[in-house]
Write an enzyme that holds these catalytic residues in place. Sequence first.
Site, mmCIF file in Angstrom:
data_model
loop_
_atom_site.group_PDB
_atom_site.id
_atom_site.type_symbol
_atom_site.label_atom_id
_atom_site.label_comp_id
_atom_site.label_asym_id
_atom_site.label_seq_id
_atom_site.Cartn_x
_atom_site.Cartn_y
_atom_site.Cartn_z
ATOM 1 N N CYS A 1 50.512 -16.453 63.993
ATOM 2 C CA CYS A 1 49.092 -16.113 64.046
ATOM 3 C C CYS A 1 48.419 -16.656 65.308
ATOM 4 O O CYS A 1 47.556 -16.003 65.885
ATOM 5 C CB CYS A 1 48.395 -16.613 62.791
ATOM 6 S SG CYS A 1 48.968 -15.759 61.310
ATOM 7 N N GLU B 1 44.975 -13.900 59.273
ATOM 8 C CA GLU B 1 44.561 -13.769 60.672
ATOM 9 C C GLU B 1 45.030 -12.445 61.270
ATOM 10 O O GLU B 1 44.273 -11.764 61.967
ATOM 11 C CB GLU B 1 45.138 -14.916 61.518
ATOM 12 C CG GLU B 1 44.743 -16.292 61.060
ATOM 13 C CD GLU B 1 45.756 -16.952 60.144
ATOM 14 O OE1 GLU B 1 45.965 -18.168 60.292
ATOM 15 O OE2 GLU B 1 46.335 -16.270 59.280
ATOM 16 N N HIS C 1 49.592 -12.097 57.222
ATOM 17 C CA HIS C 1 48.748 -13.285 57.152
ATOM 18 C C HIS C 1 47.295 -12.855 57.358
ATOM 19 O O HIS C 1 47.024 -11.841 58.010
ATOM 20 C CB HIS C 1 49.138 -14.291 58.225
ATOM 21 C CG HIS C 1 50.474 -14.923 58.012
ATOM 22 N ND1 HIS C 1 50.782 -16.160 58.529
ATOM 23 C CD2 HIS C 1 51.580 -14.506 57.354
ATOM 24 C CE1 HIS C 1 52.023 -16.479 58.195
ATOM 25 N NE2 HIS C 1 52.524 -15.483 57.483
ATOM 26 N N CYS D 1 49.457 -20.522 61.874
ATOM 27 C CA CYS D 1 50.880 -20.778 62.127
ATOM 28 C C CYS D 1 51.217 -20.272 63.539
ATOM 29 O O CYS D 1 50.376 -19.646 64.197
ATOM 30 C CB CYS D 1 51.727 -20.056 61.073
ATOM 31 S SG CYS D 1 51.736 -18.255 61.269
#
Length: 156
Positions: A85, A54, A52, A82
């Site tokens: 993250c 992040e 992801h 999410c």
Amino acid sequence: MIPDDNYFMGAALAEARKAFSRGDVPVGALIVRENDILSYGSDTKATDPTEHAEVIAIRSCAQRLNRWNLTGCTLYVTLEPCPMCAGACVNARISRVVYGAKNYKSGAGGTLYNILSDSRLNHVCEVQSGVMAVECLKLLQEYFFIRRAKQCSRRV
């Protein structure tokens, strides 16, 4: 001129557009400390489900600073983090998280969960939501519109 949240979110949107052009979900992130951009990230989940934006930005920043503790840093991300993250932000001691669009499917910055601000955890991040939310959401909607259209055309 001192850059503000909109300036940095604009840079995160540029990262999201890179993901879009690769065919990945258009989420972009960057980490800033004292108005200096330390790292960037954009989703590459097509090859790795943990990649992801992040997480990529946090890993890159930690490597650049040669430390895991990112106190004093702000994460800018185009979509609300999410749970994975948000947990990474808490574990990295990110001081502030600024996000654009709300994540109604798995948002952990206050929409579904509140991991970033949960005082039961070992760190609490300051959270600012809705920065350039319309622009962030439009890019995501365009991506999923195109993706659905392609899936429909394959069925015909």
